[in-house]
Design an enzyme around this catalytic site. Structure first.
Site, short mmCIF file in Angstrom:
data_model
loop_
_atom_site.label_atom_id
_atom_site.label_comp_id
_atom_site.label_asym_id
_atom_site.label_seq_id
_atom_site.Cartn_x
_atom_site.Cartn_y
_atom_site.Cartn_z
N ASN A 176 42.43 35.29 38.53
CA ASN A 176 42.98 34.28 37.70
C ASN A 176 42.79 34.83 36.36
OD1 ASN A 176 40.08 34.22 37.79
ND2 ASN A 176 39.99 31.94 37.33
N GLU A 210 29.23 34.86 39.85
CA GLU A 210 30.18 33.49 39.37
C GLU A 210 31.27 33.08 40.09
OE1 GLU A 210 29.86 32.47 36.16
OE2 GLU A 210 28.92 33.81 35.02
N CYS A 236 38.12 28.33 37.34
CA CYS A 236 36.74 27.70 38.16
C CYS A 236 36.18 26.76 37.44
CB CYS A 236 35.92 28.89 38.28
SG CYS A 236 35.64 29.47 36.44
P1 NAD Z 1 38.38 36.10 46.13
O1 NAD Z 1 36.86 35.42 46.14
O2 NAD Z 1 39.41 35.93 47.15
O3 NAD Z 1 38.34 37.48 45.46
C1 NAD Z 1 37.72 37.89 44.38
C2 NAD Z 1 37.44 39.39 44.54
O4 NAD Z 1 36.79 39.88 45.47
C3 NAD Z 1 38.78 40.25 44.41
O5 NAD Z 1 38.81 41.32 43.77
C4 NAD Z 1 38.90 40.51 46.01
O6 NAD Z 1 39.76 41.62 46.36
C5 NAD Z 1 37.54 40.72 46.24
N1 NAD Z 1 37.05 40.69 47.73
C6 NAD Z 1 37.45 39.81 48.56
N2 NAD Z 1 36.86 40.30 49.98
C7 NAD Z 1 35.78 40.99 49.41
C8 NAD Z 1 34.76 41.54 50.20
N3 NAD Z 1 34.61 41.23 51.44
N4 NAD Z 1 33.86 42.33 49.59
C9 NAD Z 1 34.04 42.88 48.33
N5 NAD Z 1 34.98 42.16 47.65
C10 NAD Z 1 35.89 41.26 48.07
O7 NAD Z 1 38.70 35.06 44.72
P2 NAD Z 1 40.20 34.87 43.89
O8 NAD Z 1 41.18 34.27 45.05
O9 NAD Z 1 40.54 36.12 43.41
O10 NAD Z 1 39.72 34.05 42.58
C11 NAD Z 1 39.65 32.62 42.63
C12 NAD Z 1 38.22 32.24 43.03
O11 NAD Z 1 37.43 32.84 41.98
C13 NAD Z 1 38.06 30.82 42.90
O12 NAD Z 1 37.08 30.39 43.89
C14 NAD Z 1 37.28 30.48 41.67
O13 NAD Z 1 36.50 29.37 41.67
C15 NAD Z 1 36.61 31.86 41.45
N6 NAD Z 1 36.24 32.13 39.96
C16 NAD Z 1 35.06 31.81 39.44
C17 NAD Z 1 34.54 31.98 38.14
C18 NAD Z 1 33.48 31.67 37.63
O14 NAD Z 1 33.10 32.23 36.43
N7 NAD Z 1 32.45 30.92 38.28
C19 NAD Z 1 35.73 32.48 37.18
C20 NAD Z 1 37.15 32.68 37.88
C21 NAD Z 1 37.14 32.63 39.18
#
Ligand code: NAD
Length: 490
Positions: free
Chosen positions: A165, A260, A294
């Protein structure tokens, strides 16, 4: 700036290299990158082989750590300032890539690029947090004849994993303080929109950072387990879903974690609130970047007395809100969701809520991955059954709930598994602060929707929203640990 990091493919679509700590290389295969705007393939990105991943890890661990140790903090800051200058030169490129690759409305893409430049520049005073402590021994009989010096030390090699995002800013908010505090970094960008992170790494390289102190892992998340487990990695900073975050800690074993994760930010509206202000802020908090934040507002807890009035004002403001193609409309607030399966998921969660007794206040509309904002009215007794309450729904969907008083609002807010932020709307500072004190969240915004900008205030969640804090100054604490040196004078 970007010459040499890609070539045009046979069909003219650019094919990007990956940065393996000091060298730009093509992978053995490519991953396609599609634009959420219209599903078009806009690039192919090198997918690193197992051997290339190992090479990146080995170089960053062995050579990189030595290089960064010999590159003093002052020089690191100069490199960040140079990187900020290069980003200004390539400003339009970054903005255009964020629009195309992440489907961002222009204002959001501009804001993210500016914030990243500012993040680089703010290292000038962030570096002052890398100080230590002096602990006199005279407080204890045992240590009367000694004193301790507590030094902040980098962890060594940090794995930084960023979500789709804010593909540029969140990558920078991890890589910059990690390098600033003397760590080396492996950056794993989201596979959905990796282009801005690739460009950012190029900028760091050209800014003169030791070449082997960082690398870019362009591999699918599902291939990450071996990297996450690797014992050369001493800390992981991850932003993404709670589910993947949990998987990472289980897989990674003993390491330092900064997580996060998801959110379910409530807006609590008390009966003395300025309702015009509250409704305006709540709608912004719901719809900005189509709720793919988020910190988007997903629960609205309004006191009985002002409930109907607030509802009418929110609905009025939602009327003009619709997802638009950001290439056709420069002023769009909402654009597409990142992909069609995300939109299908929102639809499922919406149907689940309606089946379980939530009342839609807006008409459900979806065209492919373009979803109109959703407001559902639900009684407090029913919310705990709804997926919309229990899951991290990454879209513009909020539940509106009537509450008796602030205690009831606090109780509902606290019953969420998430604890990222909250908003409280009230014209009485004392009342608002009393509510703020009781909420279990990382940040409370009074008369404002949750927004974190470049991170002047520390940012992070409680409960299933994560552990650790980031922000100017706070991140270098997060990415370092302490070493105490005790001197005995006996
Ligand atoms: P996601 O969890 O699907 O992926 C995040 C990252 O993790 C990506 O780079 C993905 O390729 C990687 N990933 C996926 N599986 C993995 C694994 N098994 N091991 C290591 N890395 C892996 O999230 P997304 O769809 O990219 O983003 C949306 C999510 O992020 C939402 O749940 C949102 O709430 C969260 N988010 C949180 C914050 C915060 O600061 N709290 C900020 C932005 C987004």
């Amino acid at each position: 700036i970007f010459d040499g990091i890609y070539r045009p493919g046979e069909d003219g679509i650019p094919e990007f290299k990956a940065y393996v700590a000091g060298q730009w290389v093509f992978g053995e295969s490519f991953s396609e990158v599609k634009s959420p705007i219209d599903g078009r393939i806009i690039a192919r990105v090198s997918r690193l082989s197992r051997d290339q991943v190992e090479e990146a890890l080995a170089r960053v661990y062995e050579k990189g750590r030595e290089e960064i140790r010999n590159y003093p903090g002052e020089k690191r800051v100069q490199s960040f300032l140079k990187a900020a200058g290069l980003m200004r030169e390539a400003f339009e490129d970054f903005v255009n890539v964020l629009i195309l690759d992440a489907g961002k409305p222009k204002s959001n893409a501009v804001g993210e690029t500016k914030a990243t430049i500012e993040r680089l520049e703010k290292t000038t005073f962030e570096s002052r947090r890398m100080l230590g402590d002096y602990v006199p021994g005279d407080w204890s009989e045992e240590t009367l004849e000694s004193e301790g010096i507590v030094k902040r030390e980098p962890y060594g090699l940090i794995l930084a994993i960023s979500p789709f995002n804010y593909p540029l800013f969140i990558s920078a908010a991890k890589v910059v303080p990690a390098l600033l505090s003397g760590n080396t970094v492996l950056l794993k960008p989201a596979s959905a929109d990796p282009l801005a992170a690739i460009m950012f790494v190029r900028v760091l390289e050209l800014a003169g950072f030791p070449k082997e102190s960082f690398a870019l892992l362009t591999i699918p998340g599902s291939f990450m387990d071996d990297v996450v487990k690797d014992r050369r990695i001493r800390a992981i900073t991850f932003t993404g879903s709670t589910e993947v975050g949990e998987h990472i800690i289980r897989t990674g074993g003993i390491k330092a974690y900064h997580l996060e994760l998801g959110g379910k930010d409530p807006a609590i509206v008390l009966d003395d609130a300025n309702l015009e202000l509250a409704s305006e802020k709540i709608v912004k908090g719901m719809v900005s970047f189509s709720g793919q934040r988020c910190d988007a507002i997903r629960l609205i807890l309004a006191q009985e007395k002002i409930y109907e009035d607030l509802k009418a004002r929110i609905l009025e403001k939602l009327k003009g809100m619709e997802p638009r193609n950001p290439l056709e409309d420069e002023n769009a607030v909402m654009g597409p969701l990142i992909d069609e399966s995300s939109a299908e998921y929102i639809e499922e969660v919406y149907k689940d809520a309606v089946e379980k007794g939530a009342r839609p206040l807006t008409e459900f509309r979806r065209k492919g991955n373009y979803v109109w904002p959703i407001l559902l009215e639900v009684s407090k007794e029913k919310i705990k059954d709804l997926r919309a309450f229990n899951e991290d729904v990454f879209g513009s969907m909020a539940l509106l709930i009537k509450v008796k008083d602030e205690d009831e609002a606090i109780e509902i807010a606290k019953s969420s598994r998430f604890g990222l932020d909250a908003s409280v709307f009230s014209e009485c500072e004392r009342r608002a602060r009393k509510v703020a004190r009781k909420l279990e969240v990382g940040s409370v915004f009074i008369n404002e929707y949750p927004r974190h900008g470049i991170g002047y205030y520390p940012f992070g969640g409680m409960k299933d929203s994560g552990v650790g804090r980031e922000g100017i100054g706070y991140s270098v604490e997060q990415f370092t640990t302490t070493k105490t040196i005790v001197h005995n004078f006996k």
